[in-house]
Design a protein around this motif. Structure first.
Motif, PDB file in Angstrom:
ATOM      1  N   LYS A   1      -0.511  -3.068  -2.415  1.00 21.84           N
ATOM      2  CA  LYS A   1      -1.395  -2.979  -1.250  1.00 21.84           C
ATOM      3  C   LYS A   1      -2.539  -3.975  -1.432  1.00 21.84           C
TER       4      LYS A   1
ATOM      5  N   THR B   1       9.207   3.790  -1.477  1.00 18.93           N
ATOM      6  CA  THR B   1       8.581   4.460  -0.340  1.00 18.93           C
ATOM      7  C   THR B   1       7.281   3.746  -0.001  1.00 18.93           C
ATOM      8  N   LEU B   2       6.878   3.868   1.251  1.00 16.74           N
ATOM      9  CA  LEU B   2       5.609   3.295   1.669  1.00 16.74           C
ATOM     10  C   LEU B   2       4.472   3.925   0.874  1.00 16.74           C
ATOM     11  N   GLU B   3       4.538   5.218   0.658  1.00 16.41           N
ATOM     12  CA  GLU B   3       3.477   5.916  -0.073  1.00 16.41           C
ATOM     13  C   GLU B   3       3.312   5.371  -1.490  1.00 16.41           C
ATOM     14  N   GLU B   4       4.414   5.151  -2.213  1.00 21.80           N
ATOM     15  CA  GLU B   4       4.267   4.643  -3.580  1.00 21.80           C
ATOM     16  C   GLU B   4       3.746   3.208  -3.588  1.00 21.80           C
ATOM     17  N   CYS B   5       4.140   2.423  -2.599  1.00 21.58           N
ATOM     18  CA  CYS B   5       3.644   1.045  -2.521  1.00 21.58           C
ATOM     19  C   CYS B   5       2.169   1.001  -2.140  1.00 21.58           C
ATOM     20  N   GLU B   6       1.746   1.925  -1.269  1.00 24.00           N
ATOM     21  CA  GLU B   6       0.331   1.991  -0.877  1.00 24.00           C
ATOM     22  C   GLU B   6      -0.570   2.343  -2.058  1.00 24.00           C
ATOM     23  N   ASN B   7      -0.035   3.060  -3.016  1.00 22.95           N
ATOM     24  CA  ASN B   7      -0.814   3.495  -4.177  1.00 22.95           C
ATOM     25  C   ASN B   7      -0.550   2.618  -5.392  1.00 22.95           C
TER      26      ASN B   7
END
Length: 134
Positions: free
Chosen positions: A15, A5-11
């Motif tokens: 990133k 997910t974008l959220e897990e990659c952002e965190n």
């Protein structure tokens, strides 16, 4: 199958913030995923200009939100960018990317990035040693 997910990659370490403070890139798919390309969600910050010259990579960019423009250095042509715009740097085009508002971009790179790249002084990503060997 790979699912992220974008959220897990952002965190995560996927990133990357630019050293210039003009963009960030969330690298969702990288070289070690063995797909032959990398896929990124990049945020171009509002009221910025970024000189870019991917001498070692081809890139395709799709604007999902925000507005800006791209100017090709060789001929000074300026192209508006808004949601739904796709631009393709098929000739390693040296360019200036300007964000008028914050832009969210979906980007594909060939060859794929390994993940920690930032722009060098010419605006390019260096090739990793294993990319040169491939």
């Amino acid at each position: 199958m790979i699912v992220r997910t974008l959220e897990e990659c952002e965190n995560s370490s996927r990133k990357i913030e630019s050293e210039t403070g003009t963009w960030n890139s969330v690298r969702m798919l990288l070289k070690d995923d063995n797909m032959g390309f990398s896929f990124h969600i990049t945020t171009i910050y509002a009221n910025t200009e970024t000189p870019i010259w991917y001498q070692n990579h081809l890139e395709s960019v799709y604007c999902m939100s925000g507005e800006g423009e791209i100017e090709t250095v060789a001929d000074g042509k300026v192209y508006p960018i808004k949601p739904g715009t796709l631009y393709i740097l098929d000739k390693n085009d040296q360019h200036l990317l300007r964000g008028f508002s914050e832009m969210k971009m979906a980007c594909v790179f060939n060859p794929p990035l390994i993940g920690n790249e930032v722009h060098n002084k010419e605006g390019a990503y260096e090739l990793s040693a294993d990319s040169i060997a491939d």
